[in-house]
Motif scaffolding. Structure first.
Motif, PDB file in Angstrom:
ATOM      1  N   ASP A 266      36.563  30.094  40.290  1.00 44.50           N
ATOM      2  CA  ASP A 266      36.255  31.292  40.408  1.00 44.50           C
ATOM      3  C   ASP A 266      37.001  32.412  40.555  1.00 44.50           C
ATOM      4  OD1 ASP A 266      34.194  33.395  40.816  1.00 44.50           O
ATOM      5  OD2 ASP A 266      33.566  32.977  42.622  1.00 44.50           O
ATOM      6  N   TYR A 267      37.546  32.856  39.414  1.00 46.07           N
ATOM      7  CA  TYR A 267      38.673  33.916  39.316  1.00 46.07           C
ATOM      8  C   TYR A 267      38.013  35.243  39.780  1.00 46.07           C
ATOM      9  CZ  TYR A 267      41.262  30.157  37.005  1.00 46.07           C
ATOM     10  OH  TYR A 267      41.824  28.874  36.583  1.00 46.07           O
ATOM     11  N   ILE A 268      36.910  35.447  39.552  1.00 42.42           N
ATOM     12  CA  ILE A 268      36.087  37.022  39.721  1.00 42.42           C
ATOM     13  C   ILE A 268      36.162  37.151  41.112  1.00 42.42           C
ATOM     14  CG2 ILE A 268      34.392  38.341  38.993  1.00 42.42           C
ATOM     15  CD1 ILE A 268      33.838  36.428  36.435  1.00 42.42           C
ATOM     16  N   GLY A 269      36.961  38.253  41.583  1.00 38.64           N
ATOM     17  CA  GLY A 269      36.678  38.440  43.088  1.00 38.64           C
ATOM     18  C   GLY A 269      36.075  40.029  42.953  1.00 38.64           C
ATOM     19  N   THR A 270      35.359  40.197  44.249  1.00 40.10           N
ATOM     20  CA  THR A 270      34.760  41.448  44.460  1.00 40.10           C
ATOM     21  C   THR A 270      35.926  42.247  45.278  1.00 40.10           C
ATOM     22  OG1 THR A 270      32.570  40.426  44.683  1.00 40.10           O
ATOM     23  CG2 THR A 270      32.954  42.697  45.621  1.00 40.10           C
ATOM     24  N   VAL A 271      35.962  43.464  44.604  1.00 38.65           N
ATOM     25  CA  VAL A 271      36.734  44.620  45.464  1.00 38.65           C
ATOM     26  C   VAL A 271      35.914  45.273  46.059  1.00 38.65           C
ATOM     27  CG1 VAL A 271      38.945  46.012  45.131  1.00 38.65           C
ATOM     28  CG2 VAL A 271      38.591  44.226  43.463  1.00 38.65           C
ATOM     29  N   TYR A 272      35.515  45.262  47.400  1.00 42.35           N
ATOM     30  CA  TYR A 272      34.588  46.047  48.017  1.00 42.35           C
ATOM     31  C   TYR A 272      34.947  47.645  47.972  1.00 42.35           C
ATOM     32  CZ  TYR A 272      33.307  41.444  49.655  1.00 42.35           C
ATOM     33  OH  TYR A 272      32.895  40.131  49.869  1.00 42.35           O
TER      34      TYR A 272
END
Length: 227
Positions: A210-216
């Motif tokens: 899962d390369y897709i990260g959330t940048v809050y």
């Protein structure tokens, strides 16, 4: 691909935009230079389809404007003028290709795809990172060789992430890229969250990372450092 068509012939503009929409493009239309400049400043486009003869000036002015504003969209000139001088000037000013009217819509489609491959995919129809691979001709996404059951929007979103690896993409920019600039008036972008969630779930189900990260507070990033 998100395209801005700058064309003052209403019938031709409608024909091109409807054809491209059927082929899965987001196509927005400007009928004059001023409106086109406003759109180019406000929104991002993969490619600009540019007519030379416009009611408020010469379409080649758009090329100078884009260079001045450092707008990186590809440019395909469309013109009824089969003039060598126009072709040379347009290409020297930064256009990627030139198509003389009248033309067949499938040829326009082929030219757009060729420009996209050259500019974004190094001339290939495949874009890949580690175990994830996308084929822009067949619209197939695979993880570890396993074909993913993705919708067209999910495919386009994953392609957008791969083309913009390690860049923070806001929910607004994702929405505008996939659904057009009318999303600028949306109250929220919860639908983007749902599409991102679906992609992450399908990649994980195929034993992918899962390369897709959330940048809050900002959006999302395809992080190549994840293992």
């Amino acid at each position: 691909m998100k395209v801005l068509l700058i064309e003052d012939n209403l019938e031709l503009a409608s024909s091109i935009s409807e054809f491209l929409a059927r082929e899965g493009y987001i196509c927005e239309v400007s009928y004059n230079i001023k409106d086109a400049q406003d759109k180019l400043i406000s929104f991002q486009y993969d490619c600009v389809l540019l007519d030379i003869m416009l009611p408020d000036g010469n379409g080649l002015q758009i090329l100078s404007f884009m260079r001045l504003e450092k707008i990186q969209s590809s440019i395909l000139i469309l013109s009824a003028k089969n003039s060598l001088d126009d072709k040379i000037i347009g290409l020297e000013e930064g256009a990627d290709d030139y198509l003389t009217k009248p033309f067949h819509l499938p040829e326009l489609h082929a030219r757009l795809r060729a420009i996209y491959r050259r500019k974004k995919l190094n001339g290939s129809n495949i874009i890949a990172f580690n175990e994830i691979s996308l084929n822009i001709d067949t619209l197939e996404a695979t993880v570890n060789g396993q074909l993913l059951d993705v919708t067209r929007k999910e495919f386009d979103l994953l392609l957008y992430f791969l083309v913009n690896k390690n860049r923070v993409l806001s929910r607004q920019s994702i929405a505008a890229h996939l659904w057009g600039d009318y999303t600028d008036n949306f109250a929220n972008f919860d639908f983007v969250y749902q599409h991102v969630k679906n992609i992450r779930k399908k990649i994980s189900a195929a034993n992918g990372t899962d390369y897709i990260g959330t940048v809050y507070g900002l959006g999302y990033k395809f992080n190549t450092s994840k293992q």
